[in-house]
Design an enzyme around this catalytic site. Structure first.
Site, PDB file in Angstrom:
ATOM      1  N   SER A   1      -4.068 -28.429  14.383  1.00 45.57           N
ATOM      2  CA  SER A   1      -4.580 -27.611  13.277  1.00 45.57           C
ATOM      3  C   SER A   1      -3.836 -26.287  13.133  1.00 45.57           C
ATOM      4  O   SER A   1      -3.418 -25.676  14.124  1.00 45.57           O
ATOM      5  CB  SER A   1      -6.066 -27.313  13.554  1.00 45.57           C
ATOM      6  OG  SER A   1      -6.522 -26.267  12.742  1.00 45.57           O
TER       7      SER A   1
ATOM      8  N   GLU B   1      -5.258 -23.692  12.674  1.00 38.98           N
ATOM      9  CA  GLU B   1      -6.066 -22.703  13.399  1.00 38.98           C
ATOM     10  C   GLU B   1      -5.397 -22.288  14.710  1.00 38.98           C
ATOM     11  O   GLU B   1      -5.729 -21.253  15.279  1.00 38.98           O
ATOM     12  CB  GLU B   1      -7.465 -23.257  13.689  1.00 38.98           C
ATOM     13  CG  GLU B   1      -8.408 -23.190  12.508  1.00 38.98           C
ATOM     14  CD  GLU B   1      -8.767 -21.755  12.116  1.00 38.98           C
ATOM     15  OE1 GLU B   1      -9.327 -21.052  12.949  1.00 38.98           O
ATOM     16  OE2 GLU B   1      -8.481 -21.357  10.979  1.00 38.98           O
TER      17      GLU B   1
ATOM     18  N   TYR C   1     -12.656 -23.020  18.819  1.00 35.72           N
ATOM     19  CA  TYR C   1     -12.096 -24.230  18.205  1.00 35.72           C
ATOM     20  C   TYR C   1     -10.571 -24.217  18.283  1.00 35.72           C
ATOM     21  O   TYR C   1      -9.943 -25.193  18.698  1.00 35.72           O
ATOM     22  CB  TYR C   1     -12.550 -24.320  16.738  1.00 35.72           C
ATOM     23  CG  TYR C   1     -11.818 -25.382  15.934  1.00 35.72           C
ATOM     24  CD1 TYR C   1     -12.212 -26.716  15.978  1.00 35.72           C
ATOM     25  CD2 TYR C   1     -10.722 -25.049  15.125  1.00 35.72           C
ATOM     26  CE1 TYR C   1     -11.534 -27.689  15.247  1.00 35.72           C
ATOM     27  CE2 TYR C   1     -10.042 -26.012  14.392  1.00 35.72           C
ATOM     28  CZ  TYR C   1     -10.452 -27.326  14.458  1.00 35.72           C
ATOM     29  OH  TYR C   1      -9.773 -28.298  13.740  1.00 35.72           O
TER      30      TYR C   1
HETATM   31  P1  NAP Z   1     -14.893 -33.922   9.960  1.00 37.13           P
HETATM   32  O1  NAP Z   1     -15.151 -34.330   8.545  1.00 37.13           O
HETATM   33  O2  NAP Z   1     -15.719 -32.850  10.574  1.00 37.13           O
HETATM   34  O3  NAP Z   1     -14.997 -35.237  10.873  1.00 37.13           O
HETATM   35  C1  NAP Z   1     -15.090 -35.177  12.264  1.00 37.13           C
HETATM   36  C2  NAP Z   1     -15.353 -36.548  12.798  1.00 37.13           C
HETATM   37  O4  NAP Z   1     -15.423 -36.495  14.234  1.00 37.13           O
HETATM   38  C3  NAP Z   1     -16.675 -37.206  12.340  1.00 37.13           C
HETATM   39  O5  NAP Z   1     -16.434 -38.552  12.083  1.00 37.13           O
HETATM   40  C4  NAP Z   1     -17.570 -37.038  13.557  1.00 37.13           C
HETATM   41  O6  NAP Z   1     -18.574 -38.011  13.647  1.00 37.13           O
HETATM   42  C5  NAP Z   1     -16.544 -37.242  14.664  1.00 37.13           C
HETATM   43  N1  NAP Z   1     -17.001 -36.763  15.978  1.00 37.13           N
HETATM   44  C6  NAP Z   1     -17.485 -35.536  16.285  1.00 37.13           C
HETATM   45  N2  NAP Z   1     -17.783 -35.459  17.584  1.00 37.13           N
HETATM   46  C7  NAP Z   1     -17.483 -36.659  18.128  1.00 37.13           C
HETATM   47  C8  NAP Z   1     -17.569 -37.201  19.429  1.00 37.13           C
HETATM   48  N3  NAP Z   1     -18.046 -36.493  20.452  1.00 37.13           N
HETATM   49  N4  NAP Z   1     -17.160 -38.478  19.631  1.00 37.13           N
HETATM   50  C9  NAP Z   1     -16.691 -39.212  18.602  1.00 37.13           C
HETATM   51  N5  NAP Z   1     -16.608 -38.767  17.340  1.00 37.13           N
HETATM   52  C10 NAP Z   1     -16.985 -37.497  17.102  1.00 37.13           C
HETATM   53  O7  NAP Z   1     -13.365 -33.478  10.128  1.00 37.13           O
HETATM   54  P2  NAP Z   1     -12.104 -33.701   9.131  1.00 37.13           P
HETATM   55  O8  NAP Z   1     -12.051 -32.574   8.169  1.00 37.13           O
HETATM   56  O9  NAP Z   1     -12.097 -35.099   8.662  1.00 37.13           O
HETATM   57  O10 NAP Z   1     -10.899 -33.453  10.154  1.00 37.13           O
HETATM   58  C11 NAP Z   1     -10.366 -34.522  10.939  1.00 37.13           C
HETATM   59  C12 NAP Z   1      -9.676 -33.945  12.158  1.00 37.13           C
HETATM   60  O11 NAP Z   1      -8.615 -33.076  11.750  1.00 37.13           O
HETATM   61  C13 NAP Z   1     -10.550 -33.083  13.060  1.00 37.13           C
HETATM   62  O12 NAP Z   1     -10.096 -33.266  14.385  1.00 37.13           O
HETATM   63  C14 NAP Z   1     -10.283 -31.670  12.613  1.00 37.13           C
HETATM   64  O13 NAP Z   1     -10.554 -30.768  13.660  1.00 37.13           O
HETATM   65  C15 NAP Z   1      -8.816 -31.777  12.296  1.00 37.13           C
HETATM   66  N6  NAP Z   1      -8.295 -30.857  11.272  1.00 37.13           N
HETATM   67  C16 NAP Z   1      -8.929 -30.765  10.081  1.00 37.13           C
HETATM   68  C17 NAP Z   1      -8.387 -29.958   9.090  1.00 37.13           C
HETATM   69  C18 NAP Z   1      -9.043 -29.853   7.749  1.00 37.13           C
HETATM   70  O14 NAP Z   1      -8.717 -28.891   7.025  1.00 37.13           O
HETATM   71  N7  NAP Z   1      -9.880 -30.781   7.342  1.00 37.13           N
HETATM   72  C19 NAP Z   1      -7.187 -29.260   9.333  1.00 37.13           C
HETATM   73  C20 NAP Z   1      -6.564 -29.409  10.567  1.00 37.13           C
HETATM   74  C21 NAP Z   1      -7.113 -30.230  11.537  1.00 37.13           C
HETATM   75  P3  NAP Z   1     -20.066 -37.788  13.029  1.00 37.13           P
HETATM   76  O15 NAP Z   1     -19.972 -38.280  11.612  1.00 37.13           O
HETATM   77  O16 NAP Z   1     -20.902 -38.651  13.908  1.00 37.13           O
HETATM   78  O17 NAP Z   1     -20.392 -36.331  13.124  1.00 37.13           O
HETATM   79  O1  F7E Z   2     -13.387 -21.364   6.282  1.00 39.55           O
HETATM   80  C1  F7E Z   2     -14.136 -17.957   5.051  1.00 39.55           C
HETATM   81  C2  F7E Z   2     -14.018 -18.160   6.544  1.00 39.55           C
HETATM   82  O2  F7E Z   2     -14.929 -22.997   7.320  1.00 39.55           O
HETATM   83  C3  F7E Z   2     -12.291 -20.920   5.515  1.00 39.55           C
HETATM   84  C4  F7E Z   2     -11.520 -26.674   9.405  1.00 39.55           C
HETATM   85  O3  F7E Z   2     -11.270 -27.880   8.748  1.00 39.55           O
HETATM   86  O4  F7E Z   2      -9.547 -25.673   8.491  1.00 39.55           O
HETATM   87  C5  F7E Z   2     -10.944 -25.530   8.589  1.00 39.55           C
HETATM   88  O5  F7E Z   2     -11.272 -24.312   9.220  1.00 39.55           O
HETATM   89  C6  F7E Z   2     -12.343 -19.412   5.345  1.00 39.55           C
HETATM   90  C7  F7E Z   2     -12.572 -18.618   6.634  1.00 39.55           C
HETATM   91  O6  F7E Z   2     -12.433 -23.482   7.209  1.00 39.55           O
HETATM   92  C8  F7E Z   2     -17.616 -18.444   4.174  1.00 39.55           C
HETATM   93  O7  F7E Z   2     -14.296 -16.943   7.239  1.00 39.55           O
HETATM   94  C9  F7E Z   2     -16.081 -16.965   3.810  1.00 39.55           C
HETATM   95  O8  F7E Z   2     -11.724 -17.519   6.651  1.00 39.55           O
HETATM   96  O9  F7E Z   2     -13.756 -23.605   5.165  1.00 39.55           O
HETATM   97  P1  F7E Z   2     -13.716 -22.927   6.471  1.00 39.55           P
HETATM   98  P2  F7E Z   2     -11.550 -22.951   8.416  1.00 39.55           P
HETATM   99  O10 F7E Z   2     -12.306 -22.053   9.314  1.00 39.55           O
HETATM  100  O11 F7E Z   2     -10.271 -22.446   7.845  1.00 39.55           O
HETATM  101  C10 F7E Z   2      -8.842 -25.676   9.737  1.00 39.55           C
HETATM  102  C11 F7E Z   2      -7.372 -25.862   9.457  1.00 39.55           C
HETATM  103  C12 F7E Z   2      -9.404 -26.625  10.723  1.00 39.55           C
HETATM  104  O12 F7E Z   2      -8.684 -27.174  11.563  1.00 39.55           O
HETATM  105  C13 F7E Z   2     -10.895 -26.718  10.795  1.00 39.55           C
HETATM  106  O13 F7E Z   2     -11.294 -27.931  11.419  1.00 39.55           O
HETATM  107  O14 F7E Z   2     -13.443 -19.084   4.505  1.00 39.55           O
HETATM  108  N1  F7E Z   2     -15.526 -17.945   4.554  1.00 39.55           N
HETATM  109  N2  F7E Z   2     -17.370 -17.249   3.551  1.00 39.55           N
HETATM  110  C14 F7E Z   2     -16.443 -18.872   4.804  1.00 39.55           C
HETATM  111  N3  F7E Z   2     -16.371 -20.035   5.486  1.00 39.55           N
HETATM  112  C15 F7E Z   2     -17.483 -20.801   5.545  1.00 39.55           C
HETATM  113  N4  F7E Z   2     -17.427 -21.987   6.189  1.00 39.55           N
HETATM  114  N5  F7E Z   2     -18.657 -20.401   4.949  1.00 39.55           N
HETATM  115  C16 F7E Z   2     -18.788 -19.229   4.256  1.00 39.55           C
HETATM  116  O15 F7E Z   2     -19.842 -18.916   3.730  1.00 39.55           O
END
Ligand code: NAP
Ligand code: F7E
Length: 321
Positions: free
Chosen positions: A123, A125, A147
């Site tokens: 990520s 992050e 995270y």
């Molecule tokens: P998501 O919608 O939160 O999906 C997470 C998945 O992980 C769900 O299917 C959840 O199952 C499963 N899970 C959680 N804890 C588990 C455990 N202990 N054992 C097995 N499965 C488990 O995340 P996403 O946005 O699709 O992201 C996919 C991956 O990419 C994640 O690893 C995330 O951290 C990473 N990532 C995401 C982003 C982004 O912007 N979306 C960017 C960079 C990296 P349940 O349905 O049972 O909760």
């Molecule tokens: O926040 C700001 C918050 O929770 C984005 C995950 O998929 O991307 C995701 O992480 C920004 C942050 O995503 C609210 O402070 C303001 O600056 O949508 P987010 P994230 O933290 O960037 C990365 C790449 C991952 O890997 C993660 O799994 O928005 N923000 N107000 C808020 N965020 C939330 N959630 N809620 C608010 O009310």
């Protein structure tokens, strides 16, 4: 027929990746953790096409069984406690699932069949307090949340298994990617959902935290293709996947409310509850390595993404109303 095991199948990316691999004629297996209520909403339209295996990243034995049962050519590790804000509330749990979960899965593969190709969902992050802009594969990491720290462990253990055991283990350093299937607590979906509810008279206001933070937002459907491409290369490498554009949360709010003809300033209020103990102020990726080596490019831009999410919430919420 190629076989793939996806962890995190019920999540946003898991659902798009499953669709993508099914279209490529893969046999798709999904690791699903036990829960009192089914969470298959994102993959309901794929019913009957995916084979589910019960398992959890916290349970090594279940992972070994999942590998034995699915006999995959490729494993995509998408499962995680993925919500950054929650990682301060549950730091140890987040480290166990998001960090150590990756090594449990890598060990299960190594002990079962080390020729299986492995994808780790790294990520942006991990860049956290960014050391340079835009961020590339060479930018030093500086995570800013439990995270981010957990993802960094998973990232380096993936590199380590590649170098120690010559396993095909690749990491995609993906910047934020969204879709109509994004969880409701993430800021983009929280905004589109609330804007539509306000438009439909179902809600009056939207409470948000930091409006100034900047993110490089892409479309999940585009990003899963990059995951697959990484596993089709001759060698396993790590790639930044991003759009190269950055926007503030405020700009996202303005665009989403604008799609509905609403003036966001009348409805959005700041609330400390949604501020984080440490913030990632700015993310902007440079995915030129992926463009060159994977021939990958994002297709959906910022405004198309906002529109897609608003239209989907409008359709869903109008129907439910
Ligand atoms: P998501 O919608 O939160 O999906 C997470 C998945 O992980 C769900 O299917 C959840 O199952 C499963 N899970 C959680 N804890 C588990 C455990 N202990 N054992 C097995 N499965 C488990 O995340 P996403 O946005 O699709 O992201 C996919 C991956 O990419 C994640 O690893 C995330 O951290 C990473 N990532 C995401 C982003 C982004 O912007 N979306 C960017 C960079 C990296 P349940 O349905 O049972 O909760
Ligand atoms: O926040 C700001 C918050 O929770 C984005 C995950 O998929 O991307 C995701 O992480 C920004 C942050 O995503 C609210 O402070 C303001 O600056 O949508 P987010 P994230 O933290 O960037 C990365 C790449 C991952 O890997 C993660 O799994 O928005 N923000 N107000 C808020 N965020 C939330 N959630 N809620 C608010 O009310």
């Amino acid at each position: 027929m190629k076989r793939a095991l996806i962890t995190g199948i019920t999540g946003q990316d898991g659902s798009y990746l499953a669709e993508f691999l099914l279209a490529k004629k893969y046999k798709v297996f999904g690791l699903e953790r036990r829960s009192s209520q089914s969470k298959r909403e994102n993959i309901a339209h794929l019913a009957g096409k995916i084979e589910f295996i019960s398992g959890d990243l916290l349970d090594e034995a279940s992972l070994i069984r999942a590998i034995n049962q699915s006999e995959p050519d490729e494993v995509y590790n998408l499962a995680a406690q993925s919500f950054v804000a929650a990682s301060w509330k549950q730091p140890v749990y987040t480290s166990e699932v998001t960090g150590l979960g990756a090594v449990r899965l890598l060990e299960a593969i190594r002990q079962t069949d080390p020729k299986i190709k492995f994808y780790q969902a790294s990520s942006s992050e991990m860049f956290g307090k960014v050391q340079e802009t835009p961020q590339t594969e060479k930018t030093p990491f500086y995570p800013r949340s439990p995270y981010g720290v957990a993802k960094l462990y998973a990232h380096w253990i993936t590199v380590n298994y590649r170098e120690s055991y010559n396993m095909f283990a690749a990491s995609g350093i993906l910047f934020n990617h969204e879709s109509p299937r994004r969880g409701l607590e993430f800021v983009t979906r929280k905004i589109t959902n609330a804007a539509v509810k306000i438009k439909l008279g179902m809600e009056k206001e939207l409470l948000l935290g930091n409006l100034d933070s900047k993110r490089d937002w892409g479309f999940s459907g585009d990003y899963v293709e990059a995951m697959w491409l990484m596993l089709q290369q001759k060698e396993a490498r790590d790639y930044v996947i991003s759009t190269g554009e950055t926007h503030t949360v405020r700009e996202f709010v303005e665009a989403a409310f604008g799609e509905l003809g609403l003036d966001w300033k009348k409805y959005v209020k700041m609330n400390k509850e949604f501020m984080r103990p440490a913030e990632v102020d700015l993310l902007k990726g440079d995915s030129s390595k992926a463009a060159k080596e994977l021939k990958w490019k994002p297709k959906v831009n910022f405004h198309q993404l906002v529109k897609m999410m608003v239209e989907n919430d409008l359709k869903q919420l109008s129907n439910s109303k």
